[in-house]
Design an enzyme around this catalytic site. Structure first.
Site, PDB file in Angstrom:
ATOM      1  N   ASP A  37       6.212  -8.428   9.018  1.00 14.47           N
ATOM      2  CA  ASP A  37       6.377  -7.697   7.753  1.00 14.47           C
ATOM      3  C   ASP A  37       6.135  -8.662   6.602  1.00 14.47           C
ATOM      4  O   ASP A  37       5.940  -9.875   6.815  1.00 14.47           O
ATOM      5  CB  ASP A  37       7.797  -7.083   7.658  1.00 14.47           C
ATOM      6  N   ASP A  60       1.211 -10.681   6.408  1.00 10.94           N
ATOM      7  CA  ASP A  60       0.634  -9.668   5.521  1.00 10.94           C
ATOM      8  C   ASP A  60      -0.626  -9.139   6.209  1.00 10.94           C
ATOM      9  O   ASP A  60      -1.577  -9.896   6.439  1.00 10.94           O
ATOM     10  CB  ASP A  60       0.303 -10.301   4.164  1.00 10.94           C
ATOM     11  N   TYR A 151      -2.805   8.070   0.801  1.00 12.94           N
ATOM     12  CA  TYR A 151      -1.999   7.963   2.035  1.00 12.94           C
ATOM     13  C   TYR A 151      -2.457   8.959   3.116  1.00 12.94           C
ATOM     14  O   TYR A 151      -2.738   8.557   4.248  1.00 12.94           O
ATOM     15  CB  TYR A 151      -0.516   8.127   1.686  1.00 12.94           C
ATOM     16  N   LYS A 155      -4.255   8.112   6.875  1.00 14.74           N
ATOM     17  CA  LYS A 155      -3.650   8.512   8.155  1.00 14.74           C
ATOM     18  C   LYS A 155      -4.625   9.359   8.973  1.00 14.74           C
ATOM     19  O   LYS A 155      -4.625   9.309  10.203  1.00 14.74           O
ATOM     20  CB  LYS A 155      -2.337   9.254   7.897  1.00 14.74           C
TER      21      LYS A 155
HETATM   22  N1  LIG Z   1       9.350   8.072   7.725  1.00 13.25           N
HETATM   23  C1  LIG Z   1       8.748   9.220   7.910  1.00 13.25           C
HETATM   24  O1  LIG Z   1       9.348  10.277   7.680  1.00 13.25           O
HETATM   25  C2  LIG Z   1       7.320   9.253   8.424  1.00 13.25           C
HETATM   26  C3  LIG Z   1       6.697  10.495   8.602  1.00 13.25           C
HETATM   27  C4  LIG Z   1       5.388  10.521   9.072  1.00 13.25           C
HETATM   28  C5  LIG Z   1       4.727   9.338   9.388  1.00 13.25           C
HETATM   29  N2  LIG Z   1       5.361   8.136   9.190  1.00 13.25           N
HETATM   30  C6  LIG Z   1       4.630   6.917   9.545  1.00 13.25           C
HETATM   31  O2  LIG Z   1       5.477   6.079  10.298  1.00 13.25           O
HETATM   32  C7  LIG Z   1       5.255   4.716   9.960  1.00 13.25           C
HETATM   33  C8  LIG Z   1       6.565   4.089   9.505  1.00 13.25           C
HETATM   34  O3  LIG Z   1       7.035   4.777   8.372  1.00 13.25           O
HETATM   35  P1  LIG Z   1       8.392   4.348   7.636  1.00 13.25           P
HETATM   36  O4  LIG Z   1       8.748   5.463   6.719  1.00 13.25           O
HETATM   37  O5  LIG Z   1       9.368   3.875   8.632  1.00 13.25           O
HETATM   38  O6  LIG Z   1       7.865   3.130   6.755  1.00 13.25           O
HETATM   39  P2  LIG Z   1       8.697   2.138   5.794  1.00 13.25           P
HETATM   40  O7  LIG Z   1       8.129   2.264   4.412  1.00 13.25           O
HETATM   41  O8  LIG Z   1      10.165   2.320   5.971  1.00 13.25           O
HETATM   42  O9  LIG Z   1       8.289   0.729   6.407  1.00 13.25           O
HETATM   43  C9  LIG Z   1       6.986   0.247   6.290  1.00 13.25           C
HETATM   44  C10 LIG Z   1       7.057  -1.268   6.366  1.00 13.25           C
HETATM   45  O10 LIG Z   1       5.706  -1.762   6.247  1.00 13.25           O
HETATM   46  C11 LIG Z   1       5.776  -2.973   5.531  1.00 13.25           C
HETATM   47  N3  LIG Z   1       4.488  -3.322   4.922  1.00 13.25           N
HETATM   48  C12 LIG Z   1       3.936  -2.792   3.805  1.00 13.25           C
HETATM   49  N4  LIG Z   1       2.802  -3.452   3.491  1.00 13.25           N
HETATM   50  C13 LIG Z   1       2.630  -4.410   4.453  1.00 13.25           C
HETATM   51  C14 LIG Z   1       1.657  -5.412   4.671  1.00 13.25           C
HETATM   52  N5  LIG Z   1       0.646  -5.606   3.798  1.00 13.25           N
HETATM   53  N6  LIG Z   1       1.774  -6.213   5.751  1.00 13.25           N
HETATM   54  C15 LIG Z   1       2.821  -6.057   6.615  1.00 13.25           C
HETATM   55  N7  LIG Z   1       3.800  -5.142   6.443  1.00 13.25           N
HETATM   56  C16 LIG Z   1       3.699  -4.326   5.373  1.00 13.25           C
HETATM   57  C17 LIG Z   1       6.834  -2.688   4.458  1.00 13.25           C
HETATM   58  O11 LIG Z   1       7.325  -3.902   3.892  1.00 13.25           O
HETATM   59  C18 LIG Z   1       7.871  -1.920   5.241  1.00 13.25           C
HETATM   60  O12 LIG Z   1       8.860  -2.786   5.760  1.00 13.25           O
HETATM   61  C19 LIG Z   1       4.204   4.707   8.859  1.00 13.25           C
HETATM   62  O13 LIG Z   1       2.960   4.359   9.409  1.00 13.25           O
HETATM   63  C20 LIG Z   1       4.209   6.121   8.323  1.00 13.25           C
HETATM   64  O14 LIG Z   1       2.931   6.503   7.886  1.00 13.25           O
HETATM   65  C21 LIG Z   1       6.636   8.080   8.726  1.00 13.25           C
END
Ligand SMILES: NC(=O)c1ccc[n+]([C@@H]2O[C@H](COP(=O)([O-])OP(=O)(O)OC[C@H]3O[C@@H](n4cnc5c(N)ncnc54)[C@H](O)[C@@H]3O)[C@@H](O)[C@H]2O)c1
Length: 272
Positions: A37, A60, A151, A155
């Site tokens: 992360d 990153d 976004y 996806k």
């Molecule tokens: N939470 C939901 O309800 C939901 C619904 C549908 C899909 N998703 C998908 O599930 C996955 C996780 O979602 P979430 O809500 O838990 O995400 P989140 O925002 O809680 O966590 C994402 C993490 O990615 C990290 N990140 C961002 N840019 C980065 C980079 N350049 N390099 C490395 N790390 C980086 C962030 O720091 C963060 O810790 C995502 O791919 C999202 O599209 C989530």
């Protein structure tokens, strides 16, 4: 679950949300986990909480050098790579106002970073007897979403990539699938102001057949299944964990036809 204990996983986005849920579940199942992360403190805290089978690496996804170091550190620490769990994402999206730089930045994280990670991890995955890559998509990839262009389209790209990657890596025994979660409850929902909580509860009820938000555990269970040998014939798929959200029509759980009309429509013609 069979086929996971002793294996090694990289979990991107391991400092937050679904990445955290996956890391906890995987370590409990005997998987060695490297969290990657850019927000270091929560990732480092989680790694120390989960103990000797978990590490945190600052990586990153927009930097080839960082991704190279992530792969190298994982192999150095745990001896190989069996699973990539590509949970990191940016939700940054100003829709029609997003600049070229913003588009590139978002795609750099959500799409390109995970492609480079797979390219670099591929030789290690190919040596595994049960290699699995799990990407994340969303129902928003399938329909128009007001005010959001970046976004959802990133996806949609992931869903297509999942299929092409699954096809091209199949002969190396590497399975590639995506998971489509519904709205998932994260710890930040618990600390949010009351009106935000109410708003989430309202949408949780409205958008899902099951009438609630999903949990991190429910998503992590599906990810673990996809990495297990129980999913040995599953590749190129999109596994939906959304409480029925994507199977529901625009009227949701409402019975929109007025009662009188419904009664009339249910009487066969010619009968009284
Ligand atoms: N939470 C939901 O309800 C939901 C619904 C549908 C899909 N998703 C998908 O599930 C996955 C996780 O979602 P979430 O809500 O838990 O995400 P989140 O925002 O809680 O966590 C994402 C993490 O990615 C990290 N990140 C961002 N840019 C980065 C980079 N350049 N390099 C490395 N790390 C980086 C962030 O720091 C963060 O810790 C995502 O791919 C999202 O599209 C989530």
């Amino acid at each position: 679950m069979e086929g996971v204990a002793g294996k090694v996983a990289i979990v991107t986005g391991g400092s937050s949300g679904i990445g955290v849920g996956v890391a906890r579940k995987f370590v409990r199942a005997g998987v060695k986990v490297v969290l990657a992360d850019i927000v270091d403190e929560p990732g480092e805290r989680l790694a120390s909480e989960l103990g000797e089978n978990c590490r945190y690496v600052h990586a990153d996804l927009r930097s080839n050098e960082d991704v190279e170091q992530l792969v190298a550190a994982t192999v150095r620490e745990f001896g190989g790579i069996d699973f990539l769990i590509n949970s990191a994402c940016t939700y940054a999206d100003r829709g029609e106002a997003a600049t070229r730089e913003e588009w590139l930045d978002a795609y750099n994280v959500n799409v390109f970073g995970h492609v480079v990670l797979l390219q670099l991890a591929r030789p290690h995955l190919a040596r595994s007897e049960n290699a699995s890559v799990v990407n994340f998509t969303t129902e928003a990839a399938h329909a128009g979403l007001a005010g959001r262009w970046v976004y959802p389209s990133s996806k949609a790209a992931i869903e297509q990539l999942t299929k092409s990657q699954a096809l091209d890596l199949a002969n190396e025994g590497i399975r590639v699938n995506s998971v489509l979660p519904g709205w998932i409850r994260k710890p930040m929902h618990d600390t949010a102001p009351a009106e935000v909580k109410q708003e989430y509860a309202k949408w949780g009820d409205k958008l899902h057949m099951l009438g609630r938000l999903g949990t991190l555990d429910e998503v992590a269970d599906t990810v673990l299944f996809l990495c297990s040998s129980h999913a040995s014939f599953t590749t190129g798929s999109c596994m939906v964990v959304d409480g029925g959200h994507s199977a529901m029509g625009p009227q949701g759980r409402e019975k929109v036809l007025p009662t009188a009309l419904r009664k009339a429509a249910s009487v066969p013609p010619g009968t009284k």
